[in-house]
Scaffold this motif. Sequence first.
Motif, PDB file in Angstrom:
ATOM      1  N   LEU A  18     -52.546  14.378  35.567  1.00 42.54           N
ATOM      2  CA  LEU A  18     -52.867  13.853  34.238  1.00 42.54           C
ATOM      3  C   LEU A  18     -51.609  13.349  33.541  1.00 42.54           C
ATOM      4  CD1 LEU A  18     -54.817  13.419  31.867  1.00 42.54           C
ATOM      5  CD2 LEU A  18     -54.444  15.822  31.238  1.00 42.54           C
ATOM      6  N   ASP A  19     -50.533  14.110  33.632  1.00 42.70           N
ATOM      7  CA  ASP A  19     -49.274  13.718  33.008  1.00 42.70           C
ATOM      8  C   ASP A  19     -48.734  12.432  33.625  1.00 42.70           C
ATOM      9  OD1 ASP A  19     -46.974  14.319  31.218  1.00 42.70           O
ATOM     10  OD2 ASP A  19     -45.900  14.503  33.106  1.00 42.70           O
ATOM     11  N   ASN A  20     -48.893  12.272  34.934  1.00 43.73           N
ATOM     12  CA  ASN A  20     -48.402  11.068  35.612  1.00 43.73           C
ATOM     13  C   ASN A  20     -49.206   9.836  35.218  1.00 43.73           C
ATOM     14  OD1 ASN A  20     -46.515  12.680  36.920  1.00 43.73           O
ATOM     15  ND2 ASN A  20     -47.786  12.976  38.727  1.00 43.73           N
ATOM     16  N   TYR A  21     -50.527   9.996  35.121  1.00 43.60           N
ATOM     17  CA  TYR A  21     -51.342   8.876  34.644  1.00 43.60           C
ATOM     18  C   TYR A  21     -50.941   8.505  33.213  1.00 43.60           C
ATOM     19  CZ  TYR A  21     -54.875   8.358  38.347  1.00 43.60           C
ATOM     20  OH  TYR A  21     -55.524   8.065  39.521  1.00 43.60           O
ATOM     21  N   ALA A  22     -50.740   9.513  32.381  1.00 49.65           N
ATOM     22  CA  ALA A  22     -50.368   9.250  30.991  1.00 49.65           C
ATOM     23  C   ALA A  22     -49.050   8.484  30.923  1.00 49.65           C
ATOM     24  CB  ALA A  22     -50.268  10.560  30.218  1.00 49.65           C
ATOM     25  N   THR A  23     -48.100   8.830  31.790  1.00 53.12           N
ATOM     26  CA  THR A  23     -46.812   8.137  31.797  1.00 53.12           C
ATOM     27  C   THR A  23     -46.985   6.669  32.190  1.00 53.12           C
ATOM     28  OG1 THR A  23     -45.654  10.186  32.386  1.00 53.12           O
ATOM     29  CG2 THR A  23     -44.499   8.109  32.812  1.00 53.12           C
ATOM     30  N   ALA A  24     -47.782   6.413  33.228  1.00 53.01           N
ATOM     31  CA  ALA A  24     -48.024   5.029  33.665  1.00 53.01           C
ATOM     32  C   ALA A  24     -48.665   4.214  32.544  1.00 53.01           C
ATOM     33  CB  ALA A  24     -48.910   5.014  34.908  1.00 53.01           C
ATOM     34  N   TYR A  25     -49.659   4.796  31.872  1.00 47.73           N
ATOM     35  CA  TYR A  25     -50.337   4.070  30.803  1.00 47.73           C
ATOM     36  C   TYR A  25     -49.463   3.949  29.554  1.00 47.73           C
ATOM     37  CZ  TYR A  25     -54.826   3.342  33.084  1.00 47.73           C
ATOM     38  OH  TYR A  25     -55.819   2.895  33.910  1.00 47.73           O
ATOM     39  N   ASP A  26     -48.511   4.849  29.372  1.00 44.13           N
ATOM     40  CA  ASP A  26     -47.561   4.694  28.265  1.00 44.13           C
ATOM     41  C   ASP A  26     -46.766   3.394  28.421  1.00 44.13           C
ATOM     42  OD1 ASP A  26     -48.242   6.927  26.861  1.00 44.13           O
ATOM     43  OD2 ASP A  26     -46.641   8.199  27.667  1.00 44.13           O
ATOM     44  N   PHE A  27     -46.362   3.094  29.653  1.00 46.36           N
ATOM     45  CA  PHE A  27     -45.637   1.842  29.885  1.00 46.36           C
ATOM     46  C   PHE A  27     -46.549   0.640  29.618  1.00 46.36           C
ATOM     47  CE2 PHE A  27     -42.729   4.494  32.571  1.00 46.36           C
ATOM     48  CZ  PHE A  27     -41.569   4.193  31.884  1.00 46.36           C
ATOM     49  N   ALA A  28     -47.820   0.758  29.981  1.00 44.34           N
ATOM     50  CA  ALA A  28     -48.768  -0.323  29.685  1.00 44.34           C
ATOM     51  C   ALA A  28     -48.913  -0.528  28.186  1.00 44.34           C
ATOM     52  CB  ALA A  28     -50.129  -0.006  30.312  1.00 44.34           C
ATOM     53  N   ASP A  29     -48.960   0.576  27.435  1.00 42.20           N
ATOM     54  CA  ASP A  29     -49.052   0.477  25.977  1.00 42.20           C
ATOM     55  C   ASP A  29     -47.806  -0.187  25.394  1.00 42.20           C
ATOM     56  OD1 ASP A  29     -51.497   1.691  26.026  1.00 42.20           O
ATOM     57  OD2 ASP A  29     -50.761   3.680  25.464  1.00 42.20           O
ATOM     58  N   GLN A  30     -46.644   0.140  25.959  1.00 39.18           N
ATOM     59  CA  GLN A  30     -45.409  -0.489  25.495  1.00 39.18           C
ATOM     60  C   GLN A  30     -45.465  -2.000  25.695  1.00 39.18           C
ATOM     61  OE1 GLN A  30     -41.800   1.270  27.099  1.00 39.18           O
ATOM     62  NE2 GLN A  30     -42.696   3.317  27.008  1.00 39.18           N
ATOM     63  N   MET A  31     -45.955  -2.433  26.856  1.00 36.95           N
ATOM     64  CA  MET A  31     -46.039  -3.866  27.132  1.00 36.95           C
ATOM     65  C   MET A  31     -47.022  -4.557  26.193  1.00 36.95           C
ATOM     66  SD  MET A  31     -45.607  -4.295  31.261  1.00 36.95           S
ATOM     67  CE  MET A  31     -46.786  -3.048  31.741  1.00 36.95           C
ATOM     68  N   ALA A  32     -48.138  -3.886  25.905  1.00 36.40           N
ATOM     69  CA  ALA A  32     -49.124  -4.473  24.991  1.00 36.40           C
ATOM     70  C   ALA A  32     -48.527  -4.648  23.594  1.00 36.40           C
ATOM     71  CB  ALA A  32     -50.368  -3.592  24.933  1.00 36.40           C
ATOM     72  N   THR A  33     -47.791  -3.637  23.129  1.00 38.15           N
ATOM     73  CA  THR A  33     -47.167  -3.707  21.807  1.00 38.15           C
ATOM     74  C   THR A  33     -46.089  -4.797  21.769  1.00 38.15           C
ATOM     75  OG1 THR A  33     -47.592  -1.359  21.420  1.00 38.15           O
ATOM     76  CG2 THR A  33     -45.882  -2.410  20.074  1.00 38.15           C
ATOM     77  N   LEU A  34     -45.255  -4.830  22.799  1.00 34.16           N
ATOM     78  CA  LEU A  34     -44.209  -5.853  22.872  1.00 34.16           C
ATOM     79  C   LEU A  34     -44.817  -7.256  22.900  1.00 34.16           C
ATOM     80  CD1 LEU A  34     -41.896  -4.118  25.480  1.00 34.16           C
ATOM     81  CD2 LEU A  34     -41.177  -4.803  23.180  1.00 34.16           C
ATOM     82  N   HIS A  35     -45.916  -7.405  23.627  1.00 36.62           N
ATOM     83  CA  HIS A  35     -46.533  -8.732  23.776  1.00 36.62           C
ATOM     84  C   HIS A  35     -47.092  -9.234  22.452  1.00 36.62           C
ATOM     85  CE1 HIS A  35     -48.218 -12.112  25.779  1.00 36.62           C
ATOM     86  NE2 HIS A  35     -49.472 -11.731  25.664  1.00 36.62           N
ATOM     87  N   ARG A  36     -47.688  -8.333  21.676  1.00 34.63           N
ATOM     88  CA  ARG A  36     -48.211  -8.756  20.367  1.00 34.63           C
ATOM     89  C   ARG A  36     -47.074  -9.261  19.475  1.00 34.63           C
ATOM     90  NH1 ARG A  36     -51.635  -4.231  21.189  1.00 34.63           N
ATOM     91  NH2 ARG A  36     -50.224  -2.850  20.054  1.00 34.63           N
ATOM     92  N   GLY A  37     -45.961  -8.534  19.478  1.00 38.49           N
ATOM     93  CA  GLY A  37     -44.812  -8.996  18.699  1.00 38.49           C
ATOM     94  C   GLY A  37     -44.234 -10.280  19.252  1.00 38.49           C
ATOM     95  N   GLU A  38     -44.259 -10.422  20.566  1.00 39.60           N
ATOM     96  CA  GLU A  38     -43.723 -11.610  21.210  1.00 39.60           C
ATOM     97  C   GLU A  38     -44.492 -12.864  20.790  1.00 39.60           C
ATOM     98  OE1 GLU A  38     -42.331 -12.352  25.730  1.00 39.60           O
ATOM     99  OE2 GLU A  38     -44.479 -12.050  25.509  1.00 39.60           O
ATOM    100  N   LEU A  39     -45.792 -12.760  20.677  1.00 36.08           N
ATOM    101  CA  LEU A  39     -46.603 -13.910  20.254  1.00 36.08           C
ATOM    102  C   LEU A  39     -46.208 -14.366  18.857  1.00 36.08           C
ATOM    103  CD1 LEU A  39     -50.138 -12.847  21.565  1.00 36.08           C
ATOM    104  CD2 LEU A  39     -48.591 -14.546  22.563  1.00 36.08           C
ATOM    105  N   ASP A  40     -45.933 -13.409  17.972  1.00 38.86           N
ATOM    106  CA  ASP A  40     -45.489 -13.771  16.612  1.00 38.86           C
ATOM    107  C   ASP A  40     -44.131 -14.482  16.653  1.00 38.86           C
ATOM    108  OD1 ASP A  40     -47.729 -12.627  15.491  1.00 38.86           O
ATOM    109  OD2 ASP A  40     -46.766 -10.696  15.100  1.00 38.86           O
ATOM    110  N   ILE A  41     -43.232 -13.973  17.485  1.00 37.74           N
ATOM    111  CA  ILE A  41     -41.891 -14.573  17.578  1.00 37.74           C
ATOM    112  C   ILE A  41     -41.980 -16.007  18.079  1.00 37.74           C
ATOM    113  CG2 ILE A  41     -39.665 -14.446  18.748  1.00 37.74           C
ATOM    114  CD1 ILE A  41     -40.202 -11.355  18.916  1.00 37.74           C
TER     115      ILE A  41
END
Length: 259
Positions: free
Chosen positions: A123-146
């Motif tokens: 469970l912890d390993n899946y959570a870590t993998a999806y944490d990186f996915a969440d980071q990319m989603a957040t970065l991408h939203r900001g990237e579109l604004d930039i």
Amino acid sequence: MGGERRQKFVREVGSVVLGVLIALGLGAIATEIGWRVEVRGARAAMSGELGELIGQGEERVKIEACIERRLDDVARVVRDAERIGRLAPLGDIGLPPYRTWPRGVWQSTLDAQTAAHLDSELLDNYATAYDFADQMATLHRGELDIWTRLHTLSGPGRAFSAEEARTLELAISQARFANRMMALAGIRMKQVTSAYELGYDRAEADLYAKQPIAAFIICQPIATEIPTGYGQAPMRGVSQRALDNPITRASLGLGVKRQ
């Protein structure tokens, strides 16, 4: 109550208690089997979702250098415009590919309490993998604004101030940071998934990772068509492209649905 009747009563009570215990045990076993089936199904579904996410991450690694070069081009435009006090005519500068970074399967696994029946380390390993996915989603939203701010450079030519140059230089720096961090997060997500043997659908990943460089607008030269005015934005004509390239079961790699 005589001894024989007492023994008979005890046997009857014992039988009832034993029956209840057996029923409870069988119910617990059935419940455990049910959760194991749920976990197996969830892991299979997450394999597909992780495949899509890893493919999108690999895509970002693949085009990282293209985005850096485009930002170099944009930086030269800003520098030259500041030097002479005027922007030269400039076409559409493009945009990194828009992606959705899905996590619906993972969220459903959490909401349905299925995740609670995973091994704690898994469970912890899946959570870590999806944490990186969440980071990319957040970065991408900001990237579109930039990149929307950077598109204010596209147009037929106009006066340009040093103050505007400073604002756009900051946007360029922010775009570089987002690009590098997204590539890093994509690499780390795949490394975590592989290191902990979470499993992912390679075919899903390849739908993104094996796209040729020429397929990405950001890897092509800046458009030669010059807009007639300023206030431009990314994704011009996107609605028509979506209509011309509809999402279908075939495009998603699914078979024909049976009636």
